[in-house]
Design an enzyme around this catalytic site. Structure first.
Site, mmCIF file in Angstrom:
data_model
loop_
_atom_site.group_PDB
_atom_site.id
_atom_site.type_symbol
_atom_site.label_atom_id
_atom_site.label_comp_id
_atom_site.label_asym_id
_atom_site.label_seq_id
_atom_site.Cartn_x
_atom_site.Cartn_y
_atom_site.Cartn_z
ATOM 1 N N ALA A 66 0.908 -1.313 0.077
ATOM 2 C CA ALA A 66 0.410 -0.074 0.077
ATOM 3 C C ALA A 66 0.954 1.572 0.125
ATOM 4 O O ALA A 66 2.186 0.965 0.655
ATOM 5 C CB ALA A 66 -0.989 -0.287 0.916
ATOM 6 N N GLY A 109 0.161 -5.090 0.740
ATOM 7 C CA GLY A 109 -0.680 -4.823 0.606
ATOM 8 C C GLY A 109 -0.884 -5.937 -1.270
ATOM 9 O O GLY A 109 -1.502 -5.913 -1.985
ATOM 10 N N GLU A 112 -1.334 -9.192 -0.938
ATOM 11 C CA GLU A 112 -2.342 -9.293 -0.841
ATOM 12 C C GLU A 112 -3.120 -9.504 -1.957
ATOM 13 O O GLU A 112 -4.073 -10.593 -1.934
ATOM 14 C CB GLU A 112 -3.007 -8.827 0.192
ATOM 15 C CG GLU A 112 -2.559 -8.375 2.135
ATOM 16 C CD GLU A 112 -2.906 -7.875 3.064
ATOM 17 O OE1 GLU A 112 -2.694 -6.316 2.588
ATOM 18 O OE2 GLU A 112 -3.369 -7.759 4.395
ATOM 19 N N GLU A 132 4.977 -4.979 6.387
ATOM 20 C CA GLU A 132 3.970 -4.671 7.905
ATOM 21 C C GLU A 132 4.294 -4.074 9.097
ATOM 22 O O GLU A 132 4.642 -2.975 9.152
ATOM 23 C CB GLU A 132 2.936 -4.291 7.627
ATOM 24 C CG GLU A 132 1.858 -4.380 6.118
ATOM 25 C CD GLU A 132 1.845 -5.157 5.339
ATOM 26 O OE1 GLU A 132 2.720 -6.273 4.737
ATOM 27 O OE2 GLU A 132 1.140 -5.545 4.464
#
Ligand code: CO8
Length: 258
Positions: A66, A109, A112, A132
């Site tokens: 992200a 992300g 993911e 993260e």
């Protein structure tokens, strides 16, 4: 850069291609980009001409997670109001098969997003991981839920606690990726697989995907029951008649998705 579209879309015959397009930040996923991905997935899912969706990334990486710059000033209350992941779950409602073609970095992300694909082809030397923890956060789009299912609890804990990056060759051992290919063959190999699946009867593919997700989500007995109902349902299709007839007549079937 920010005037450019954060994703590119095109249709190549029955295959839809979504390309993450923020190469200067290794395709870091900002909110606009996530919205565009979800919107495109839904559009392609509704498009009768599309049978398989492929997602890849432009530049040096699939996606390095992200967008940290965008997230840095977030606060629980602003996140609650914004609810930035509300759209995310809709990835799992896409009925058509999604293939991820990953290279470079597939992190946070981005990993993911890759795990939300049904099949994954990885270029050699792709690095995977959930860094993260190093940012003082944790995965927020399913990483802690998917990873133990794939690699077991203790390994998942290690990956998530350390935030280390892992080579495609190690990730392959856990069955997370279908195939590792040389960098320059990534799209060729991915499109070959996409074409193969695009030539299968679309109704079977659709109901198989639905049933496999049941196997992941539901207790075994419910999943078996669900699978059986979908199996029976396929016998109402013209493609079942055509597929079995073609086998008996020793010819190639012509599937129509009906
Ligand atoms: N966010 C924003 N910018 C990024 C990101 C990112 N995740 N990753 C890289 N960039 C930018 C860098 O800041 C740099 O920009 P600039 O040139 O302006 O300085 C540019 O991309 C190139 O990156 P590097 O110079 O760092 O390239 P290196 O080859 O030296 O390093 C790495 C590559 C190791 C991938 C490194 O960039 C890195 O560690 N990136 C961050 C990885 C990370 O921590 N990812 C997890 C983010 S948090 C997250 O994903 C939470 C998920 C929650 C759900 C999300 C649903 C969408």
């Amino acid at each position: 850069m920010e005037n450019e579209l954060s994703i590119e879309k095109k249709k190549i015959g029955p295959i839809a291609l979504i390309t993450l397009n923020r190469p200067s930040v290794l395709n870091a996923l900002n909110r606009e980009m996530v919205n565009e991905i979800i919107t495109s997935l839904k559009q392609f899912d509704q498009n009768d001409e599309v049978r398989v969706i492929v997602i890849n990334g432009k530049g040096k990486a699939f996606a390095a997670g992200a967008d940290i710059e965008e997230m840095a000033s977030d606060h629980p209350i602003s996140l609650e109001w914004l609810n930035p992941f509300a759209e995310w779950d809709q990835i799992y409602s896409v009925k058509k098969p999604i293939i991820g073609a990953v290279h470079g970095y597939c992190l946070g992300g981005g990993f993911e997003l890759a795990l939300a694909c049904d099949l994954l082809i990885a270029a050699e030397r792709t690095k995977f991981g959930f860094p993260e923890v190093k940012l003082g956060v944790m995965p927020g789009a399913g990483g802690t839920q998917w990873l133990p299912k794939f690699i077991g609890k203790t390994k998942a804990m290690e990956w998530l606690f350390t935030g280390d990056l892992y080579d495609a060759s190690e990730v392959y051992l856990y069955g997370i990726i279908n195939k590792i290919v040389p960098n320059e063959l990534l799209m060729e190999e991915t499109m070959k697989l996409a074409e193969k699946i695009a030539n299968q009867p679309p109704l079977s593919i659709r109901l198989i995907k639905e049933a496999v997700y049941k196997a992941i989500d539901e207790p075994l007995r419910e999943g078996m029951h669900f699978e059986r109902k979908n199996f029976y349902l396929l016998f109402a299709s013209e493609d079942q008649k055509e597929g079995m007839q073609a086998f008996l007549e020793k010819r190639n079937p012509q599937f129509k998705g009906k």
